[in-house]
Design an enzyme around this catalytic site. Structure first.
Site, PDB file in Angstrom:
ATOM      1  N   SER A 163      60.740  92.678 -27.727  1.00  0.00           N
ATOM      2  CA  SER A 163      60.316  92.855 -26.341  1.00  0.00           C
ATOM      3  C   SER A 163      59.121  91.962 -26.093  1.00  0.00           C
ATOM      4  O   SER A 163      58.430  91.560 -27.039  1.00  0.00           O
ATOM      5  CB  SER A 163      59.918  94.324 -26.124  1.00  0.00           C
ATOM      6  OG  SER A 163      59.218  94.495 -24.910  1.00  0.00           O
ATOM      7  N   TYR A 205      55.931 102.804 -27.451  1.00  0.00           N
ATOM      8  CA  TYR A 205      57.128 101.949 -27.488  1.00  0.00           C
ATOM      9  C   TYR A 205      56.801 100.560 -28.019  1.00  0.00           C
ATOM     10  O   TYR A 205      57.461 100.056 -28.931  1.00  0.00           O
ATOM     11  CB  TYR A 205      57.739 101.858 -26.092  1.00  0.00           C
ATOM     12  CG  TYR A 205      58.782 100.776 -25.953  1.00  0.00           C
ATOM     13  CD1 TYR A 205      60.001 100.881 -26.619  1.00  0.00           C
ATOM     14  CD2 TYR A 205      58.560  99.658 -25.155  1.00  0.00           C
ATOM     15  CE1 TYR A 205      60.965  99.885 -26.497  1.00  0.00           C
ATOM     16  CE2 TYR A 205      59.520  98.669 -25.022  1.00  0.00           C
ATOM     17  CZ  TYR A 205      60.719  98.785 -25.698  1.00  0.00           C
ATOM     18  OH  TYR A 205      61.661  97.798 -25.575  1.00  0.00           O
TER      19      TYR A 205
END
Length: 269
Positions: free
Chosen positions: A136, A149
């Site tokens: 990400s 996360y």
């Protein structure tokens, strides 16, 4: 480019599904795996309707199920794409630690178990494969209230960097893909997660304030980008024999991350 057989985890929706269909259309053979049994038949039907049944095989691969993993390790493929993941959001100083632990289990430990099994078999068999991780933009910087996360994605970046060095001598390649905040529903679902534990009578962080912060972000162009751009890039990156180790899309996010990492050296307490 020669035809590859590609195992994708988390191919039931979002990037994984879109790229599975796209790579199959380009002639690659896909083992599209989904997390729950109820996703199998609908995806098989969609694949059949598109005339891609000879190119895409749909299987369940629940990474929490040791028998699913055992079965997957018997399949023959050239590329492992660790794409499945989930996310817990909310303030790191208040989030229940069992949720942090679960997020690491799903995003880091379980893909590592699968990856170890695959690459050890490849090394034993003398096979020169490739492992791709969906990381990400959050693997390279940390915004407030997304720390749990993105810390799992930071961990994946580190594991991938180590694997690249350790496996180079065996001809096994390793890559990460680092999407920005594309509108697949993934980030929006993650943003809902804190509201199942966040309690205005107990927590310092107020529900309305956190919700407004998330809503404000998703209202920006950067918070709701069309996922087609990312899927198109994944369709190119995943099967390729050559390319960059780290693949941030779009370019504006790559530039922002480079700037952020430079500024981190001057960041003061």
């Amino acid at each position: 480019m020669e035809t590859k057989t590609i195992l994708i985890t988390g191919a039931g929706s979002g990037f994984g599904k879109g790229a599975a269909l796209g790579m199959a259309k380009n002639g690659h053979n896909i083992i599209a795996t989904v997390h729950v049994s109820s996703q199998v038949t609908p995806l098989r039907e969609e694949v059949a309707a598109l005339g891609l049944s000879d190119k895409i095989r749909v299987e369940r691969l629940d990474l929490t199920d040791q028998y699913d993993i055992k079965q997957a390790l018997k399949w023959d493929f050239d590329i492992l794409w660790n794409n499945a993941g989930m996310g817990e959001a909310g303030p790191v100083w208040e989030i229940p630690v069992d949720l942090v632990r679960k997020n690491f289990e799903v995003n880091v430990f379980l893909p590592l178990i699968l990856t170890q099994g695959v690459v050890q078999r490849w090394v034993r068999d003398g096979k020169k494969g490739k492992v791709v991780f969906t990381s990400s933009m959050g693997g390279l910087f940390t915004p407030a209230n997304w720390g749990t996360y993105v810390s799992t994605k930071h961990a994946l970046e580190s594991l991938a960097e180590a694997l690249q060095q350790e496996l180079a001598g065996y001809g096994i390649k390793v890559q990460t893909i680092n999407p920005g905040a594309y509108y697949t529903g993934y980030n929006e679902t993650m943003a809902d997660n804190p509201f199942r534990w966040l309690d205005d009578e107990v927590n310092f962080t107020k529900r309305a304030d956190l919700r407004k912060g998330f809503d404000d972000f998703f209202a920006t162009p950067e918070g709701k980008m069309d996922p087609k751009e990312m899927i198109d890039r994944m369709i190119e990156i995943v099967p390729a024999d050559e390319g960059k180790f780290r693949n941030v899309v779009p370019k504006v996010i790559e530039d922002m991350l480079k700037d952020h990492q430079l500024k981190a050296w001057e960041n003061r307490i």
